[in-house]
Design an enzyme around this catalytic site. Structure first.
Site, mmCIF file in Angstrom:
data_model
loop_
_atom_site.group_PDB
_atom_site.id
_atom_site.type_symbol
_atom_site.label_atom_id
_atom_site.label_comp_id
_atom_site.label_asym_id
_atom_site.label_seq_id
_atom_site.Cartn_x
_atom_site.Cartn_y
_atom_site.Cartn_z
ATOM 1 N N MET A 113 2.853 -9.072 3.406
ATOM 2 C CA MET A 113 4.068 -9.636 2.788
ATOM 3 C C MET A 113 4.502 -10.878 3.556
ATOM 4 S SD MET A 113 6.214 -6.137 2.195
ATOM 5 C CE MET A 113 5.401 -4.612 1.643
ATOM 6 N N HIS B 139 -3.582 -5.736 -0.028
ATOM 7 C CA HIS B 139 -2.653 -6.065 -1.119
ATOM 8 C C HIS B 139 -1.775 -7.230 -0.672
ATOM 9 C CE1 HIS B 139 0.992 -4.333 -3.642
ATOM 10 N NE2 HIS B 139 0.584 -5.498 -4.089
ATOM 11 N N MET C 29 2.050 -1.782 -9.821
ATOM 12 C CA MET C 29 3.161 -1.385 -8.953
ATOM 13 C C MET C 29 4.063 -0.409 -9.706
ATOM 14 S SD MET C 29 2.584 -2.805 -6.106
ATOM 15 C CE MET C 29 4.058 -2.073 -5.369
ATOM 16 N N SER D 283 -1.280 4.055 2.383
ATOM 17 C CA SER D 283 -0.696 2.757 2.720
ATOM 18 C C SER D 283 -0.214 2.777 4.162
ATOM 19 C CB SER D 283 0.476 2.441 1.789
ATOM 20 O OG SER D 283 1.174 1.331 2.326
ATOM 21 N N ASP E 2 -0.654 -3.622 3.312
ATOM 22 C CA ASP E 2 0.338 -4.414 2.588
ATOM 23 C C ASP E 2 0.677 -5.674 3.358
ATOM 24 O OD1 ASP E 2 1.029 -2.862 0.184
ATOM 25 O OD2 ASP E 2 1.491 -1.309 1.658
ATOM 26 N N ASP F 157 0.710 2.133 -7.146
ATOM 27 C CA ASP F 157 1.230 1.900 -5.791
ATOM 28 C C ASP F 157 2.752 1.937 -5.809
ATOM 29 O OD1 ASP F 157 1.669 1.064 -3.182
ATOM 30 O OD2 ASP F 157 0.887 -0.971 -3.485
ATOM 31 N N MET G 87 1.064 -9.665 -1.034
ATOM 32 C CA MET G 87 2.341 -9.961 -1.702
ATOM 33 C C MET G 87 2.856 -11.282 -1.129
ATOM 34 S SD MET G 87 3.671 -6.053 -1.697
ATOM 35 C CE MET G 87 2.374 -5.612 -0.525
ATOM 36 N N HIS H 182 -5.098 1.194 2.603
ATOM 37 C CA HIS H 182 -4.317 0.169 1.907
ATOM 38 C C HIS H 182 -3.464 -0.590 2.921
ATOM 39 C CE1 HIS H 182 -2.274 -1.369 -1.776
ATOM 40 N NE2 HIS H 182 -1.176 -1.350 -1.037
HETATM 41 C C1 DX5 Z 1 5.209 -1.681 -1.505
HETATM 42 C C2 DX5 Z 1 3.778 -1.502 -1.081
HETATM 43 C C3 DX5 Z 1 3.313 -0.121 -1.088
HETATM 44 C C4 DX5 Z 1 4.096 0.813 -0.212
HETATM 45 C C5 DX5 Z 1 4.027 2.175 -0.825
HETATM 46 O O1 DX5 Z 1 5.467 -3.033 -1.706
HETATM 47 O O2 DX5 Z 1 2.916 -2.244 -1.929
HETATM 48 O O3 DX5 Z 1 1.916 -0.041 -0.777
HETATM 49 O O4 DX5 Z 1 3.631 0.893 1.101
HETATM 50 O O5 DX5 Z 1 4.814 3.021 -0.066
HETATM 51 P P1 DX5 Z 1 5.325 4.414 -0.600
HETATM 52 O O6 DX5 Z 1 4.121 5.241 -0.916
HETATM 53 O O7 DX5 Z 1 6.123 4.920 0.519
HETATM 54 O O8 DX5 Z 1 6.150 4.138 -1.844
HETATM 55 ZN ZN ZN Z 2 0.741 -1.974 -1.619
#
Ligand code: DX5
Ligand code: ZN
Length: 218
Positions: free
Chosen positions: A40, A69, A145, A11, A38, A178, A71, A36
Protein backbone atom coordinates in the site's frame (compact mmCIF):
# COMPACT_ATOMS: atom_id res chain seq x y z
CA UNK A 1 -16.62 -25.60 -9.15
CA UNK A 2 -16.30 -28.50 -6.73
CA UNK A 3 -13.57 -30.18 -8.81
CA UNK A 4 -11.37 -27.11 -8.50
CA UNK A 5 -8.93 -27.33 -5.59
CA UNK A 6 -9.24 -24.58 -3.01
CA UNK A 7 -6.17 -22.52 -2.27
CA UNK A 8 -5.60 -20.61 0.95
CA UNK A 9 -3.41 -17.52 0.84
CA UNK A 10 -2.85 -16.10 4.34
CA UNK A 11 -2.48 -12.32 4.29
CA UNK A 12 0.71 -11.42 6.11
CA UNK A 13 -0.73 -7.99 6.91
CA UNK A 14 -2.21 -9.60 10.04
CA UNK A 15 0.97 -11.40 11.14
CA UNK A 16 3.47 -10.29 13.78
CA UNK A 17 5.94 -8.34 11.61
CA UNK A 18 8.51 -8.45 14.39
CA UNK A 19 8.65 -12.21 13.78
CA UNK A 20 8.02 -12.14 10.04
CA UNK A 21 10.15 -15.12 8.98
CA UNK A 22 8.78 -17.28 11.81
CA UNK A 23 5.21 -16.36 10.92
CA UNK A 24 5.87 -17.23 7.27
CA UNK A 25 7.30 -20.61 8.25
CA UNK A 26 4.41 -21.23 10.64
CA UNK A 27 1.68 -20.71 8.02
CA UNK A 28 3.66 -22.74 5.50
CA UNK A 29 3.86 -25.61 8.01
CA UNK A 30 0.14 -25.14 8.75
CA UNK A 31 -0.77 -25.85 5.13
CA UNK A 32 -0.91 -22.47 3.39
CA UNK A 33 -0.82 -22.73 -0.42
CA UNK A 34 0.30 -19.18 -1.21
CA UNK A 35 1.42 -16.17 0.83
CA UNK A 36 -0.47 -12.92 0.28
CA UNK A 37 1.50 -9.68 0.61
CA UNK A 38 -0.38 -6.37 0.73
CA UNK A 39 1.53 -3.43 -0.72
CA UNK A 40 0.00 0.00 0.00
CA UNK A 41 1.25 3.46 -0.95
CA UNK A 42 -0.74 5.83 1.29
CA UNK A 43 -2.48 7.23 -1.83
CA UNK A 44 -4.51 4.52 -3.54
CA UNK A 45 -5.44 3.52 0.01
CA UNK A 46 -4.79 5.53 3.19
CA UNK A 47 -2.45 2.93 4.69
CA UNK A 48 1.27 2.31 4.02
CA UNK A 49 2.87 -1.10 4.23
CA UNK A 50 5.86 -2.79 2.63
CA UNK A 51 8.00 -2.70 -0.50
CA UNK A 52 10.25 -5.06 -2.48
CA UNK A 53 12.84 -5.38 0.30
CA UNK A 54 10.27 -7.05 2.56
CA UNK A 55 8.96 -9.23 -0.28
CA UNK A 56 12.53 -10.44 -0.73
CA UNK A 57 12.80 -11.28 2.98
CA UNK A 58 9.57 -13.29 2.74
CA UNK A 59 10.91 -15.03 -0.37
CA UNK A 60 13.96 -16.14 1.56
CA UNK A 61 11.82 -17.59 4.37
CA UNK A 62 9.50 -19.71 2.21
CA UNK A 63 9.16 -21.69 -1.00
CA UNK A 64 5.44 -20.94 -1.37
CA UNK A 65 4.22 -18.80 -4.28
CA UNK A 66 4.11 -15.13 -3.26
CA UNK A 67 0.84 -13.49 -4.20
CA UNK A 68 1.62 -9.78 -4.14
CA UNK A 69 -1.33 -7.38 -4.12
CA UNK A 70 -0.36 -3.88 -5.22
CA UNK A 71 -2.67 -1.17 -3.84
CA UNK A 72 -0.76 1.65 -5.54
CA UNK A 73 -1.72 4.66 -7.63
CA UNK A 74 1.11 3.82 -10.05
CA UNK A 75 1.70 0.06 -10.05
CA UNK A 76 3.07 0.31 -13.60
CA UNK A 77 6.19 1.99 -12.15
CA UNK A 78 6.94 -0.86 -9.72
CA UNK A 79 6.42 -4.11 -11.58
CA UNK A 80 10.05 -5.05 -12.12
CA UNK A 81 11.36 -4.63 -8.54
CA UNK A 82 8.53 -6.71 -7.08
CA UNK A 83 9.10 -9.53 -9.56
CA UNK A 84 12.85 -9.41 -8.98
CA UNK A 85 12.10 -9.62 -5.24
CA UNK A 86 10.22 -12.88 -5.82
CA UNK A 87 6.55 -12.11 -6.54
CA UNK A 88 5.05 -15.02 -8.48
CA UNK A 89 1.61 -13.49 -8.79
CA UNK A 90 1.54 -9.72 -9.19
CA UNK A 91 -1.88 -8.13 -8.94
CA UNK A 92 -2.74 -4.55 -9.86
CA UNK A 93 -5.98 -2.63 -9.38
CA UNK A 94 -8.19 -1.78 -12.32
CA UNK A 95 -9.01 1.51 -10.57
CA UNK A 96 -5.36 2.62 -10.18
CA UNK A 97 -5.05 6.14 -11.69
CA UNK A 98 -1.87 5.11 -13.54
CA UNK A 99 -3.76 2.32 -15.34
CA UNK A 100 -6.76 4.34 -16.46
CA UNK A 101 -5.67 4.23 -20.09
CA UNK A 102 -6.53 0.80 -21.46
CA UNK A 103 -3.27 0.51 -23.37
CA UNK A 104 -1.22 1.18 -20.22
CA UNK A 105 -3.17 -1.44 -18.28
CA UNK A 106 -2.63 -4.01 -21.05
CA UNK A 107 1.05 -3.11 -21.29
CA UNK A 108 1.45 -3.51 -17.53
CA UNK A 109 -0.23 -6.95 -17.51
CA UNK A 110 1.93 -8.03 -20.45
CA UNK A 111 5.07 -6.72 -18.74
CA UNK A 112 4.30 -8.77 -15.63
CA UNK A 113 4.07 -11.90 -17.80
CA UNK A 114 7.15 -11.03 -19.84
CA UNK A 115 9.14 -10.66 -16.62
CA UNK A 116 8.18 -14.19 -15.61
CA UNK A 117 5.31 -13.62 -13.15
CA UNK A 118 1.57 -14.24 -13.39
CA UNK A 119 -0.55 -11.14 -13.87
CA UNK A 120 -3.53 -10.53 -11.60
CA UNK A 121 -6.25 -7.91 -11.69
CA UNK A 122 -8.17 -6.70 -8.65
CA UNK A 123 -11.25 -4.57 -8.19
CA UNK A 124 -12.78 -2.71 -5.27
CA UNK A 125 -16.16 -3.95 -4.00
CA UNK A 126 -18.15 -1.42 -6.02
CA UNK A 127 -16.43 -1.96 -9.37
CA UNK A 128 -18.54 -4.18 -11.64
CA UNK A 129 -17.73 -7.53 -13.21
CA UNK A 130 -18.37 -5.89 -16.59
CA UNK A 131 -15.44 -3.53 -16.07
CA UNK A 132 -13.15 -6.55 -15.67
CA UNK A 133 -14.40 -8.50 -18.65
CA UNK A 134 -12.23 -6.96 -21.43
CA UNK A 135 -9.09 -7.93 -19.51
CA UNK A 136 -9.94 -11.45 -18.35
CA UNK A 137 -8.08 -13.16 -21.18
CA UNK A 138 -4.90 -11.27 -20.22
CA UNK A 139 -4.76 -12.35 -16.56
CA UNK A 140 -4.11 -15.53 -14.58
CA UNK A 141 -5.78 -14.27 -11.40
CA UNK A 142 -8.77 -12.11 -10.58
CA UNK A 143 -8.83 -10.78 -7.01
CA UNK A 144 -12.21 -9.52 -5.89
CA UNK A 145 -12.07 -7.27 -2.85
CA UNK A 146 -14.75 -8.17 -0.33
CA UNK A 147 -13.88 -5.13 1.84
CA UNK A 148 -12.68 -1.66 0.87
CA UNK A 149 -8.92 -2.14 0.43
CA UNK A 150 -6.58 -0.55 2.95
CA UNK A 151 -6.91 -2.38 6.25
CA UNK A 152 -7.22 -5.87 7.66
CA UNK A 153 -9.89 -6.88 10.12
CA UNK A 154 -12.91 -5.36 8.35
CA UNK A 155 -16.31 -6.98 7.92
CA UNK A 156 -16.98 -9.00 4.76
CA UNK A 157 -19.34 -7.33 2.25
CA UNK A 158 -21.89 -9.99 1.22
CA UNK A 159 -23.05 -7.88 -1.71
CA UNK A 160 -19.85 -8.92 -3.55
CA UNK A 161 -20.89 -12.61 -3.69
CA UNK A 162 -23.02 -12.22 -6.87
CA UNK A 163 -19.98 -10.64 -8.56
CA UNK A 164 -17.92 -13.73 -7.71
CA UNK A 165 -20.54 -15.79 -9.55
CA UNK A 166 -20.62 -13.39 -12.53
CA UNK A 167 -16.85 -13.38 -12.97
CA UNK A 168 -16.67 -17.16 -12.62
CA UNK A 169 -19.15 -17.64 -15.48
CA UNK A 170 -16.60 -16.35 -17.97
CA UNK A 171 -13.27 -17.12 -16.29
CA UNK A 172 -11.65 -20.50 -15.64
CA UNK A 173 -8.37 -19.44 -14.04
CA UNK A 174 -7.73 -18.46 -10.39
CA UNK A 175 -10.47 -16.41 -8.77
CA UNK A 176 -9.61 -14.98 -5.36
CA UNK A 177 -11.56 -13.12 -2.70
CA UNK A 178 -9.87 -10.83 -0.19
CA UNK A 179 -11.24 -9.18 2.96
CA UNK A 180 -13.23 -10.46 5.92
CA UNK A 181 -12.79 -14.09 4.90
CA UNK A 182 -13.48 -16.71 7.57
CA UNK A 183 -14.99 -20.23 7.51
CA UNK A 184 -18.50 -18.91 6.92
CA UNK A 185 -17.83 -16.12 4.40
CA UNK A 186 -15.24 -18.34 2.72
CA UNK A 187 -17.89 -21.00 2.16
CA UNK A 188 -20.22 -18.46 0.49
CA UNK A 189 -17.37 -17.39 -1.82
CA UNK A 190 -16.38 -20.98 -2.64
CA UNK A 191 -19.98 -21.81 -3.48
CA UNK A 192 -20.06 -18.79 -5.80
CA UNK A 193 -16.94 -20.04 -7.59
CA UNK A 194 -13.91 -18.57 -5.81
CA UNK A 195 -10.98 -21.00 -5.56
CA UNK A 196 -8.44 -18.80 -3.73
CA UNK A 197 -9.28 -17.52 -0.27
CA UNK A 198 -7.12 -14.71 1.11
CA UNK A 199 -7.45 -14.44 4.88
CA UNK A 200 -5.47 -12.30 7.31
CA UNK A 201 -7.12 -11.83 10.67
CA UNK A 202 -8.96 -15.15 10.57
CA UNK A 203 -5.71 -17.11 10.19
CA UNK A 204 -3.27 -15.06 12.25
CA UNK A 205 -5.57 -14.43 15.21
CA UNK A 206 -6.57 -18.10 15.38
CA UNK A 207 -5.30 -20.33 18.19
CA UNK A 208 -4.33 -22.87 15.52
CA UNK A 209 -3.18 -21.67 12.09
CA UNK A 210 -3.63 -25.22 10.84
CA UNK A 211 -7.27 -25.50 11.92
CA UNK A 212 -8.09 -22.07 10.52
CA UNK A 213 -6.51 -22.86 7.13
CA UNK A 214 -8.18 -26.28 7.04
CA UNK A 215 -11.59 -24.77 7.84
CA UNK A 216 -11.31 -22.48 4.79
CA UNK A 217 -11.08 -25.49 2.50
CA UNK A 218 -14.55 -26.60 3.65
C1 DX5 B 1 -6.96 -5.28 2.59
C2 DX5 B 1 -6.02 -6.36 2.14
C3 DX5 B 1 -6.32 -7.69 2.65
C4 DX5 B 1 -6.34 -7.80 4.15
C5 DX5 B 1 -7.31 -8.87 4.52
O1 DX5 B 1 -6.73 -4.12 1.85
O2 DX5 B 1 -6.01 -6.45 0.72
O3 DX5 B 1 -5.45 -8.68 2.09
O4 DX5 B 1 -5.10 -8.10 4.72
O5 DX5 B 1 -7.39 -8.92 5.90
P1 DX5 B 1 -8.58 -9.62 6.66
O6 DX5 B 1 -8.58 -11.06 6.26
O7 DX5 B 1 -8.24 -9.39 8.07
O8 DX5 B 1 -9.85 -8.93 6.23
ZN1 ZN C 1 -4.85 -8.10 -0.17
Amino acid sequence: MSARSIMVSPSLLACDFGRLAEEVRAVEAAGADWLHVDVMDGHFVPNLTVGPVVVEAIRRASRLPLDVHLMLNHPEQHVKPFIEAGAQYLTVHLEAPGLRTESVLRKTLDAIRALGARPGLSVRPRTSADALRPFLEAVDLVLLMTVEPGFGGQAFMPEVVPKVRQVREGFSRDLAVDGGINAETGRACREAGANVLVAGTYVFKAASYKDAIQSLRG
